[in-house]
Design a protein around this motif. Structure first.
Motif, PDB file in Angstrom:
ATOM      1  N   PHE A  88      37.721  47.882  35.837  1.00 56.49           N
ATOM      2  CA  PHE A  88      38.953  47.409  36.210  1.00 56.49           C
ATOM      3  C   PHE A  88      39.926  48.270  36.956  1.00 56.49           C
ATOM      4  O   PHE A  88      39.964  49.462  36.491  1.00 56.49           O
ATOM      5  CB  PHE A  88      39.726  46.770  34.830  1.00 56.49           C
ATOM      6  CG  PHE A  88      38.975  45.343  34.493  1.00 56.49           C
ATOM      7  CD1 PHE A  88      39.234  44.250  34.836  1.00 56.49           C
ATOM      8  CD2 PHE A  88      37.981  45.715  33.125  1.00 56.49           C
ATOM      9  CE1 PHE A  88      38.789  43.428  34.240  1.00 56.49           C
ATOM     10  CE2 PHE A  88      37.344  44.546  32.844  1.00 56.49           C
ATOM     11  CZ  PHE A  88      37.684  43.253  33.263  1.00 56.49           C
ATOM     12  N   TYR A  97      45.068  40.000  43.225  1.00 55.62           N
ATOM     13  CA  TYR A  97      43.852  40.048  42.441  1.00 55.62           C
ATOM     14  C   TYR A  97      42.440  39.838  43.234  1.00 55.62           C
ATOM     15  O   TYR A  97      42.570  39.242  44.378  1.00 55.62           O
ATOM     16  CB  TYR A  97      43.819  38.655  41.524  1.00 55.62           C
ATOM     17  CG  TYR A  97      42.496  38.386  40.786  1.00 55.62           C
ATOM     18  CD1 TYR A  97      41.931  38.922  39.824  1.00 55.62           C
ATOM     19  CD2 TYR A  97      41.474  37.386  41.401  1.00 55.62           C
ATOM     20  CE1 TYR A  97      40.669  38.734  39.284  1.00 55.62           C
ATOM     21  CE2 TYR A  97      40.330  37.249  40.985  1.00 55.62           C
ATOM     22  CZ  TYR A  97      39.911  38.042  39.744  1.00 55.62           C
ATOM     23  OH  TYR A  97      38.556  37.482  39.522  1.00 55.62           O
ATOM     24  N   ARG A 113      38.003  40.170  42.962  1.00 56.98           N
ATOM     25  CA  ARG A 113      36.636  40.583  42.162  1.00 56.98           C
ATOM     26  C   ARG A 113      35.643  40.493  43.386  1.00 56.98           C
ATOM     27  O   ARG A 113      35.431  40.019  44.272  1.00 56.98           O
ATOM     28  CB  ARG A 113      36.419  39.459  41.301  1.00 56.98           C
ATOM     29  CG  ARG A 113      35.083  39.665  40.758  1.00 56.98           C
ATOM     30  CD  ARG A 113      34.579  38.585  39.642  1.00 56.98           C
ATOM     31  NE  ARG A 113      34.861  37.182  40.201  1.00 56.98           N
ATOM     32  CZ  ARG A 113      33.613  36.618  40.906  1.00 56.98           C
ATOM     33  NH1 ARG A 113      32.476  37.314  41.111  1.00 56.98           N
ATOM     34  NH2 ARG A 113      33.724  35.195  41.316  1.00 56.98           N
ATOM     35  N   ILE A 146      37.073  44.894  39.908  1.00 59.72           N
ATOM     36  CA  ILE A 146      38.136  43.985  39.586  1.00 59.72           C
ATOM     37  C   ILE A 146      39.360  44.738  39.917  1.00 59.72           C
ATOM     38  O   ILE A 146      39.698  45.641  39.147  1.00 59.72           O
ATOM     39  CB  ILE A 146      37.966  43.203  38.194  1.00 59.72           C
ATOM     40  CG1 ILE A 146      36.755  42.391  38.283  1.00 59.72           C
ATOM     41  CG2 ILE A 146      39.104  42.306  38.135  1.00 59.72           C
ATOM     42  CD1 ILE A 146      36.356  41.766  37.045  1.00 59.72           C
ATOM     43  N   THR A 168      43.987  37.869  33.042  1.00 61.99           N
ATOM     44  CA  THR A 168      42.673  37.955  32.917  1.00 61.99           C
ATOM     45  C   THR A 168      42.378  37.613  31.465  1.00 61.99           C
ATOM     46  O   THR A 168      43.352  38.312  30.503  1.00 61.99           O
ATOM     47  CB  THR A 168      42.131  38.806  33.260  1.00 61.99           C
ATOM     48  OG1 THR A 168      42.140  39.246  34.840  1.00 61.99           O
ATOM     49  CG2 THR A 168      40.692  39.301  32.942  1.00 61.99           C
ATOM     50  N   TYR A 222      34.515  36.124  31.560  1.00 57.67           N
ATOM     51  CA  TYR A 222      35.442  36.556  32.333  1.00 57.67           C
ATOM     52  C   TYR A 222      36.302  35.359  33.000  1.00 57.67           C
ATOM     53  O   TYR A 222      35.467  34.676  33.751  1.00 57.67           O
ATOM     54  CB  TYR A 222      35.066  37.547  33.376  1.00 57.67           C
ATOM     55  CG  TYR A 222      36.161  37.939  34.171  1.00 57.67           C
ATOM     56  CD1 TYR A 222      37.202  39.004  33.833  1.00 57.67           C
ATOM     57  CD2 TYR A 222      36.520  37.347  35.403  1.00 57.67           C
ATOM     58  CE1 TYR A 222      38.396  39.357  34.689  1.00 57.67           C
ATOM     59  CE2 TYR A 222      37.280  37.750  36.170  1.00 57.67           C
ATOM     60  CZ  TYR A 222      38.270  38.940  35.789  1.00 57.67           C
ATOM     61  OH  TYR A 222      39.353  39.149  36.680  1.00 57.67           O
ATOM     62  N   TRP A 270      40.008  34.689  35.186  1.00 54.22           N
ATOM     63  CA  TRP A 270      41.231  35.023  35.963  1.00 54.22           C
ATOM     64  C   TRP A 270      42.072  33.850  36.327  1.00 54.22           C
ATOM     65  O   TRP A 270      41.602  32.567  36.428  1.00 54.22           O
ATOM     66  CB  TRP A 270      41.067  35.537  37.251  1.00 54.22           C
ATOM     67  CG  TRP A 270      42.338  35.987  38.025  1.00 54.22           C
ATOM     68  CD1 TRP A 270      43.199  36.964  37.525  1.00 54.22           C
ATOM     69  CD2 TRP A 270      42.999  35.391  38.958  1.00 54.22           C
ATOM     70  NE1 TRP A 270      44.563  36.955  38.219  1.00 54.22           N
ATOM     71  CE2 TRP A 270      44.228  35.863  39.281  1.00 54.22           C
ATOM     72  CE3 TRP A 270      42.637  34.296  39.714  1.00 54.22           C
ATOM     73  CZ2 TRP A 270      45.370  35.562  40.056  1.00 54.22           C
ATOM     74  CZ3 TRP A 270      43.572  33.947  40.796  1.00 54.22           C
ATOM     75  CH2 TRP A 270      44.991  34.472  41.015  1.00 54.22           C
TER      76      TRP A 270
END
Length: 139
Positions: free
Chosen positions: A23, A30, A32, A60, A93, A105, A107
């Protein structure tokens, strides 16, 4: 993705220690990544692309909590192939560790006082549950 120097510098350590997720923040948006190598690249017609590497972590960027400068809206286009999901929105998150092998996980985009789950992924701890990849999907 910002922080390329940090990823290149630490990736060998991340891979050796089977780090699943890294992270970072600062970019007010944002993103990923796919599991990609930040050390090995394919070069086709002068264009450099990171190589998919199942031993690499997912990176991320979760810097979307807000700031006085606003969101980093210019980072969203064009979205590179190594980016699994990216968006310039405010959000948060939720990382739910289910047991020593499975973590969910998610978001969540914050819109008009309610949250919308926009990106999700299951992670399988590669130390305790070695498999090829963590399958991902987008909602």
């Amino acid at each position: 993705m910002e922080g390329e120097t940090m990823r290149v510098m630490y990736e060998l350590w991340f891979v050796k220690n089977k780090v699943d997720i890294v992270f970072s923040g600062h970019v007010h948006a944002y993103e990923r990544s796919e599991r990609i190598s930040n050390i090995a690249y394919n070069v086709v017609n002068g264009i450099c692309s990171p190589v998919r590497d199942q031993s690499a972590p997912v990176y991320i960027t979760i810097g979307d909590g807000g700031n006085i400068e606003g969101l980093a809206t210019k980072m969203t286009e064009p979205q590179p192939k190594y980016s699994a999901f990216r968006e310039a929105s405010f959000g948060h998150t939720i990382l739910s560790i289910k047991n020593r092998t499975h973590t969910h996980y998610g978001w969540h985009r914050n819109q008009d006082s309610y949250t919308v789950e926009a990106d999700t992924m299951w992670f399988y701890n590669r130390f305790w549950h070695p498999i090829n990849d963590s399958p991902s999907f987008h909602s």
